[in-house]
Scaffold this active site. Sequence first.
Site, PDB file in Angstrom:
ATOM      1  CE  LYS A   1      72.997  42.666  -6.488  1.00 15.06           C
ATOM      2  NZ  LYS A   1      71.999  43.227  -5.567  1.00 15.06           N
TER       3      LYS A   1
ATOM      4  NE  ARG B   1      77.130  47.603  -2.235  1.00 15.79           N
ATOM      5  CZ  ARG B   1      78.047  46.673  -2.494  1.00 15.79           C
ATOM      6  NH1 ARG B   1      79.299  46.853  -2.089  1.00 15.79           N
ATOM      7  NH2 ARG B   1      77.719  45.566  -3.130  1.00 15.79           N
TER       8      ARG B   1
ATOM      9  CE  LYS C   1      75.957  44.075  -0.261  1.00 15.74           C
ATOM     10  NZ  LYS C   1      74.678  44.700  -0.665  1.00 15.74           N
TER      11      LYS C   1
ATOM     12  CD  GLU D   1      72.736  31.734  -9.210  1.00 17.58           C
ATOM     13  OE1 GLU D   1      71.503  31.625  -9.066  1.00 17.58           O
ATOM     14  OE2 GLU D   1      73.526  31.774  -8.240  1.00 17.58           O
TER      15      GLU D   1
ATOM     16  CE  LYS E   1      72.260  45.572  -9.116  1.00 18.07           C
ATOM     17  NZ  LYS E   1      71.703  45.432  -7.823  1.00 18.07           N
TER      18      LYS E   1
ATOM     19  CB  SER F   1      74.633  53.433  -8.693  1.00 18.88           C
ATOM     20  OG  SER F   1      75.427  52.398  -8.124  1.00 18.88           O
TER      21      SER F   1
ATOM     22  CE1 TYR G   1      69.294  54.443  -9.561  1.00 23.37           C
ATOM     23  CE2 TYR G   1      71.063  53.413 -10.838  1.00 23.37           C
ATOM     24  CZ  TYR G   1      70.228  53.419  -9.729  1.00 23.37           C
ATOM     25  OH  TYR G   1      70.317  52.411  -8.809  1.00 23.37           O
TER      26      TYR G   1
HETATM   27  N1  LIG Z   1      70.741  44.136  -2.922  1.00 20.98           N
HETATM   28  C1  LIG Z   1      70.567  45.471  -3.055  1.00 20.98           C
HETATM   29  C2  LIG Z   1      70.793  46.102  -4.365  1.00 20.98           C
HETATM   30  N2  LIG Z   1      69.804  46.266  -5.246  1.00 20.98           N
HETATM   31  C3  LIG Z   1      70.313  46.999  -6.317  1.00 20.98           C
HETATM   32  C4  LIG Z   1      71.660  47.257  -6.068  1.00 20.98           C
HETATM   33  C5  LIG Z   1      72.613  48.038  -6.904  1.00 20.98           C
HETATM   34  C6  LIG Z   1      72.006  49.011  -7.859  1.00 20.98           C
HETATM   35  C7  LIG Z   1      72.939  50.044  -8.367  1.00 20.98           C
HETATM   36  O1  LIG Z   1      74.155  50.029  -8.123  1.00 20.98           O
HETATM   37  O2  LIG Z   1      72.431  50.932  -9.052  1.00 20.98           O
HETATM   38  C8  LIG Z   1      71.987  46.673  -4.859  1.00 20.98           C
HETATM   39  C9  LIG Z   1      73.344  46.830  -4.266  1.00 20.98           C
HETATM   40  C10 LIG Z   1      74.095  45.674  -3.786  1.00 20.98           C
HETATM   41  O3  LIG Z   1      73.801  44.526  -4.096  1.00 20.98           O
HETATM   42  O4  LIG Z   1      75.018  45.941  -3.031  1.00 20.98           O
HETATM   43 MG   LIG Z   2      70.238  32.030  -7.599  1.00 20.09          MG
END
Ligand SMILES: NCc1[nH]cc(CCC(=O)O)c1CC(=O)O
Ligand SMILES: [Mg+2]
Length: 353
Positions: free
Chosen positions: A221, A231, A244, A260, A275, A301, A340
């Site tokens: 991720k 968010r 993050k 990972e 992701k 998203s 989505y």
């Molecule tokens: N940890 C939470 C999480 N789980 C899924 C998404 C993002 C999903 C999306 O953008 O559709 C996130 C956002 C982030 O890590 O800030």
């Molecule tokens: Mg890990």
Amino acid sequence: MAIKYGRPIELREVSRGTGTAVPHALDLTVRPRRNRKAEWARRMVRENVLTTDDLIWPLFLIDGHNKREQVASMPGVERLSVDQAVREAERAMKLTIPCLALFPYTDPSLRDEEGSEATNPDNLVCQAVRAIKQEFPEIGILCDVALDPFTSHGHDGLISDGKILNDETVAVLVRQALVQAEAGCDIIAPSDMMDGRVAAIREGLDRSGLLDVQIMAYAAKYASAFYGPFRDAIGSAKTLTGDKRTYQMDSANTDEALREVELDIAEGADMVMVKPGMPYLDVVRRVKDTFAMPTFAYQVSGEYAMIAAAANNGWLDGERAMMESLLAFKRAGADGVLSYFAPKVAERLRTQG
Ligand SMILES: NCc1[nH]cc(CCC(=O)O)c1CC(=O)O
Ligand SMILES: [Mg+2]
């Protein structure tokens, strides 16, 4: 054999240029367009297909009853009260979408430094899991594990002196996973990117006798700008302090993604995820080829928002862009996609194949 213009030179002794019925016809034996000449022919040679089995449908939850709230940055996506989420589960069943993913908008009054609402067995996610499972036990439910919908600072873990704590966070994540699994969730999906959380969650589940609850690890991720609209949807955009990048991956790396993924598999992940999706299709392909694991991608998203916004402006054909974007995941080797667009795609697949 030397190859020139698509066929071995040794086979080109006879010139086909003379005496042909078509004036100016090129001397081509191989014409790739033949296989594209009609829809039936294209269908015969098609290498990848998208089906409703490939879809996981993410839903946003909000407190209340009979409530649906537009997410401004995701046209066509709403936050749903639990009763409405049950209605969407029914729609998913009819559309043969195998699995839903649940994300809560937590009331700001319930957010705190530690994200304590995450481990409340009666939080919004757990309520929705129970309500959906009661009416539709045959649909799969995936729950995200991370603290960001519940923390006042919008981070996925506990913070001390501006640092996201790893091991302390993992202990909380195990408790979060347990309340979700006990509510009846089928797949636990840790999205927090703390080290060691898959092993800890697996151990916690097993110790509680929840041996059949699967883990889909958000293994690779990335720290991404494409999470912006999500968010907004869960209400952490305004509160998030900093970024993050000390836990989510650097978008420049792919070898690191393999390390990972390898760790998460060793720790007990049943399925792995990459992701975001479309900007990271190279990672999907490498992960699938290297580990041959059930591999999923999250069309996040921001990817949804880009296509929806361009379509709403009349700048591209939204339906076709949607289908093309999802087929790309299949081509890259993904076994499924969180999207989505899931209900729209499923409806289209049902009516147009
Ligand atoms: N940890 C939470 C999480 N789980 C899924 C998404 C993002 C999903 C999306 O953008 O559709 C996130 C956002 C982030 O890590 O800030
Ligand atoms: Mg890990």
